[in-house]
Design a protein around this motif. Structure first.
Motif, PDB file in Angstrom:
ATOM      1  N   UNK A  38       0.857  -1.177   0.000  1.00 31.70           N
ATOM      2  CA  UNK A  38       0.000   0.000   0.000  1.00 31.70           C
ATOM      3  C   UNK A  38       0.898   1.233   0.000  1.00 31.70           C
ATOM      4  N   UNK A  39       0.522   2.281  -0.710  1.00 29.83           N
ATOM      5  CA  UNK A  39       1.360   3.490  -0.758  1.00 29.83           C
ATOM      6  C   UNK A  39       1.681   4.021   0.632  1.00 29.83           C
ATOM      7  N   UNK A  40       2.953   4.293   0.884  1.00 29.26           N
ATOM      8  CA  UNK A  40       3.372   4.856   2.161  1.00 29.26           C
ATOM      9  C   UNK A  40       3.501   3.859   3.290  1.00 29.26           C
ATOM     10  N   UNK A  80     -13.996 -13.219   1.126  1.00 21.22           N
ATOM     11  CA  UNK A  80     -15.072 -12.265   0.897  1.00 21.22           C
ATOM     12  C   UNK A  80     -14.433 -10.885   0.787  1.00 21.22           C
ATOM     13  N   UNK A  81     -14.118 -10.497  -0.434  1.00 15.61           N
ATOM     14  CA  UNK A  81     -13.315  -9.293  -0.645  1.00 15.61           C
ATOM     15  C   UNK A  81     -14.024  -8.035  -0.153  1.00 15.61           C
ATOM     16  N   UNK A  82     -13.233  -7.110   0.388  1.00 11.47           N
ATOM     17  CA  UNK A  82     -13.754  -5.813   0.825  1.00 11.47           C
ATOM     18  C   UNK A  82     -12.879  -4.728   0.212  1.00 11.47           C
ATOM     19  N   UNK A  83     -13.429  -3.510   0.075  1.00 10.06           N
ATOM     20  CA  UNK A  83     -12.684  -2.452  -0.623  1.00 10.06           C
ATOM     21  C   UNK A  83     -11.299  -2.140  -0.046  1.00 10.06           C
ATOM     22  N   UNK A  84     -11.118  -2.261   1.286  1.00  8.63           N
ATOM     23  CA  UNK A  84      -9.786  -1.917   1.801  1.00  8.63           C
ATOM     24  C   UNK A  84      -8.748  -3.001   1.556  1.00  8.63           C
ATOM     25  N   UNK A  85      -9.144  -4.039   0.818  1.00  8.18           N
ATOM     26  CA  UNK A  85      -8.172  -5.022   0.347  1.00  8.18           C
ATOM     27  C   UNK A  85      -7.671  -4.667  -1.055  1.00  8.18           C
ATOM     28  N   UNK A  86      -8.104  -3.541  -1.572  1.00 12.18           N
ATOM     29  CA  UNK A  86      -7.563  -3.033  -2.820  1.00 12.18           C
ATOM     30  C   UNK A  86      -6.097  -2.683  -2.611  1.00 12.18           C
ATOM     31  N   UNK A  87      -5.227  -3.338  -3.387  1.00 16.23           N
ATOM     32  CA  UNK A  87      -3.791  -3.164  -3.171  1.00 16.23           C
ATOM     33  C   UNK A  87      -3.038  -3.890  -4.276  1.00 16.23           C
TER      34      UNK A  87
ATOM     35  N   UNK B   9      10.494   9.972   3.244  1.00 10.68           N
ATOM     36  CA  UNK B   9       9.508   9.370   2.354  1.00 10.68           C
ATOM     37  C   UNK B   9       9.768   9.769   0.901  1.00 10.68           C
ATOM     38  N   UNK B  10      10.330  10.964   0.710  1.00 10.51           N
ATOM     39  CA  UNK B  10      10.640  11.423  -0.639  1.00 10.51           C
ATOM     40  C   UNK B  10      11.977  12.151  -0.626  1.00 10.51           C
ATOM     41  N   UNK B  11      12.779  11.905  -1.667  1.00  7.29           N
ATOM     42  CA  UNK B  11      14.064  12.589  -1.808  1.00  7.29           C
ATOM     43  C   UNK B  11      14.182  13.084  -3.241  1.00  7.29           C
TER      44      UNK B  11
END
Lengths: 113, 117
Positions: A38-40, A80-87, B9-11
């Motif tokens: 997941x981003x970040x 049972x997929x849920x939206x916060x499993x989008x990755x 986090x960013x460079x």
């Protein structure tokens, strides 16, 4: 051909549906992993397996299950997929030698709507 | 338990400038350390790794990293970056004891390196 192959590479599914991501490897490694990106947040470990009879939960296993059908195959299921499993999901393999260097597949984008 | 913190986090950096991406880790036992790179729309590729021996490790594409046990750090450096180095970089740690790896790789949150012309 890639050493670690994931299918499908992209999938859109609806909330509540069951979805399976498959992984196969030709590296002959005994260890296989499923990670989620997941981003970040970097990569988080979902499940890992050191051989066909040894399966272990990772950091974020809730809502997921796995099956190690053979040394070369390791599947991840969302019952049972849920939206916060989008990755973006990665399969990876390793051997106990060489410091457990991990080799990654190219990833499977899963979108749950 | 083991954990990894990537301090930036960013460079952003200009082409041909030097760069350092910082990584600190924590573990109650000995560690192996890794840097992976992820180019846009691709999987992760191993850049370099520290298993034992010399604390200065050289990797692909001109990158190197130094293991500092006292400061629990494993910073990644490159003396002169190229546009093609634009990617996300991940530091990771694997703990071991008794000569056997525990087999779990823990990743940092990632550092996005953007190289500007």
């Amino acid at each position: 051909d890639a050493d670690v192959t994931q299918t499908p590479r992209n999938r859109i599914t609806k909330t509540g549906k069951r979805i399976m991501l498959e992984c196969s490897q030709t590296k002959g490694h005994d260890r296989m992993y499923w990670y989620r990106q997941d981003p970040g947040l970097g990569l988080q470990l979902i499940y890992y397996s050191f051989d066909v009879k040894d399966i272990n939960k990772g950091e974020i296993s809730d809502g997921y299950s796995v099956s190690r059908q053979a040394q070369a195959k390791f599947s991840l299921s969302l019952e049972s997929a849920i939206p916060n499993q989008t990755a973006l999901y990665f399969c990876a393999t390793a051997t106990g030698y060489s410091g457990n260097t991990i080799y990654f597949g190219e990833g499977s984008w899963l979108t749950v709507v | 338990a083991q954990s990894v913190t990537q301090l930036d986090s960013q460079v952003p950096v200009f082409e041909e400038a030097p760069v350092e991406l910082r990584c600190n880790y924590s573990s109650s036992v000995s560690v192996y350390l890794f840097w992976y790179v992820q180019y846009p729309n691709q999987g992760l590729q191993l850049l370099l790794k520290y298993l034992s021996g010399s604390t200065l490790v050289k990797g692909i594409n001109g990158f190197e990293a130094e293991f500092n046990k006292s400061q629990t750090s494993f910073h990644l450096r490159k003396p002169s970056v190229h546009i093609s180095d634009t990617a996300e970089y991940f530091c990771a740690v694997s703990s071991w004891a008794g000569g056997t790896s525990y087999g779990k790789l823990t990743f940092g949150q990632g550092t996005i390196l953007t190289v500007h012309p």
